[in-house]
Scaffold this motif. Structure first.
Motif, PDB file in Angstrom:
ATOM      1  N   UNK A   1       0.857  -1.179   0.000  1.00 53.22           N
ATOM      2  CA  UNK A   1       0.000   0.000   0.000  1.00 53.22           C
ATOM      3  C   UNK A   1       0.893   1.228   0.000  1.00 53.22           C
ATOM      4  N   UNK A   2       0.367   2.352  -0.505  1.00 52.00           N
ATOM      5  CA  UNK A   2       1.194   3.565  -0.558  1.00 52.00           C
ATOM      6  C   UNK A   2       1.299   4.270   0.791  1.00 52.00           C
ATOM      7  N   UNK A   3       0.562   3.754   1.799  1.00 55.71           N
ATOM      8  CA  UNK A   3       0.583   4.422   3.092  1.00 55.71           C
ATOM      9  C   UNK A   3       1.972   4.270   3.736  1.00 55.71           C
ATOM     10  N   UNK A   4       2.398   5.263   4.497  1.00 56.79           N
ATOM     11  CA  UNK A   4       3.704   5.133   5.160  1.00 56.79           C
ATOM     12  C   UNK A   4       3.670   4.021   6.214  1.00 56.79           C
ATOM     13  N   UNK A   5       4.807   3.396   6.413  1.00 56.08           N
ATOM     14  CA  UNK A   5       4.899   2.307   7.377  1.00 56.08           C
ATOM     15  C   UNK A   5       4.549   2.811   8.775  1.00 56.08           C
ATOM     16  N   UNK A   6       3.733   2.030   9.481  1.00 59.11           N
ATOM     17  CA  UNK A   6       3.273   2.396  10.827  1.00 59.11           C
ATOM     18  C   UNK A   6       3.123   1.097  11.609  1.00 59.11           C
ATOM     19  N   UNK A   7       4.210   0.678  12.260  1.00 56.23           N
ATOM     20  CA  UNK A   7       4.241  -0.654  12.870  1.00 56.23           C
ATOM     21  C   UNK A   7       4.760  -0.596  14.305  1.00 56.23           C
ATOM     22  N   UNK A   8       4.140  -1.400  15.153  1.00 58.20           N
ATOM     23  CA  UNK A   8       4.715  -1.650  16.465  1.00 58.20           C
ATOM     24  C   UNK A   8       5.893  -2.595  16.291  1.00 58.20           C
ATOM     25  N   UNK A   9       6.885  -2.463  17.150  1.00 63.27           N
ATOM     26  CA  UNK A   9       8.073  -3.319  17.063  1.00 63.27           C
ATOM     27  C   UNK A   9       8.035  -4.437  18.093  1.00 63.27           C
ATOM     28  N   UNK A  10       7.636  -4.111  19.324  1.00 65.65           N
ATOM     29  CA  UNK A  10       7.649  -5.134  20.383  1.00 65.65           C
ATOM     30  C   UNK A  10       6.490  -4.926  21.360  1.00 65.65           C
TER      31      UNK A  10
END
Lengths: 150, 101
Positions: free
Chosen positions: B34-43
């Motif tokens: 997807x073109x959305x910017x990455x938005x992720x939890x890590x831990x």
């Protein structure tokens, strides 16, 4: 989630014969990125097949959220515990799903989460014990509607 | 967004292994497709009286609104803290207490 210990122990006993033999992956069947991810996790260590209960549906309606449970029978003491259980996808845009890290205070080497599967595929689980043993199981999950890995 | 919820028993007996459930609202956008910017939890890190006893390392295959079930062996009345850390370093926490009689 509760696993059926009796069935697990029976199954484990039945598997002992083959489980003692180091199992080589069918690397050729894996895509390069999956093989690389597994090689990085395994390095040059021996992998024993079995010893992990993987609770995943045969058919997942929604690939965006597939419940997956893992369990390894372990006393979870300082001297003998499961350190880590890692999940890999064989046909996702990237093979790493996630990793559970345990300590003796975890009490049980058991956990559940929800994963994304872009399409039907084999899930591979690797468990590492405190004495450095590596266990492996896999399961195939069919997916009705693929989980777009946004 | 990112409002964590946890479920812990109020009390336990010494040495009991308790089940813990956690849920956090988060889109977990990998931006792989997807073109959305990455938005992720890590831990997700779970601590009992300050000691880490369980960690989940998130990678691209984790569903949105991450949900976890895991366990802890409680020996004494314990304060629990659950910390979700975003890849950008931002943290979200939830707390609870289990009383051991």
């Amino acid at each position: 989630m509760k696993f059926d210990r009796r069935a697990f122990i029976t199954a484990s006993a039945a598997l002992v014969g083959v489980a003692l033999l180091p199992k080589r992956f069918a690397w050729a069947e894996l895509s390069d990125d999956v093989a690389d991810a597994l090689r990085a996790a395994i390095a040059d260590r021996e992998v024993v097949e079995g010893g992990i209960v993987l609770d995943a549906p045969d058919i997942a309606q929604n690939g965006a959220s597939v419940p997956v449970g893992v369990f390894v029978e372990s006393p979870m003491t300082a001297a003998d515990h499961v350190r880590e259980i890692r999940l890999f996808a064989t046909r996702n845009p990237s093979p790493q799903i996630g990793a559970f890290r345990f300590t003796p205070a975890s009490g049980r080497a058991e956990a559940t989460t929800r994963i994304r599967l872009a399409e039907g595929q084999e899930i591979i689980v690797l468990a590492e014990t405190s004495d450095g043993r590596l266990l492996r199981v896999s399961a195939t999950v069919e997916v009705t509607v693929g989980g777009c890995v946004t | 967004m990112s409002r964590p919820r946890i479920r812990l028993p109020d009390s336990a007996s010494p040495g009991e292994i308790i089940e813990i459930r956690t849920l956090i609202d988060h889109p977990m956008i990998t931006s792989l497709s997807s073109p959305q910017p990455r938005d992720m939890l890590a831990t997700l890190e779970a601590r009992m009286n300050g000691e880490t006893f369980f960690v989940y390392d998130f990678d691209n295959g984790t569903s949105a609104n991450p949900y976890h079930v895991f366990f802890a062996r409680v020996e004494e009345t314990s304060d629990f803290e659950f910390v979700w850390t975003h890849e950008n370093g931002e943290t979200f926490t939830a707390q609870g207490r289990v009383t051991v009689a």
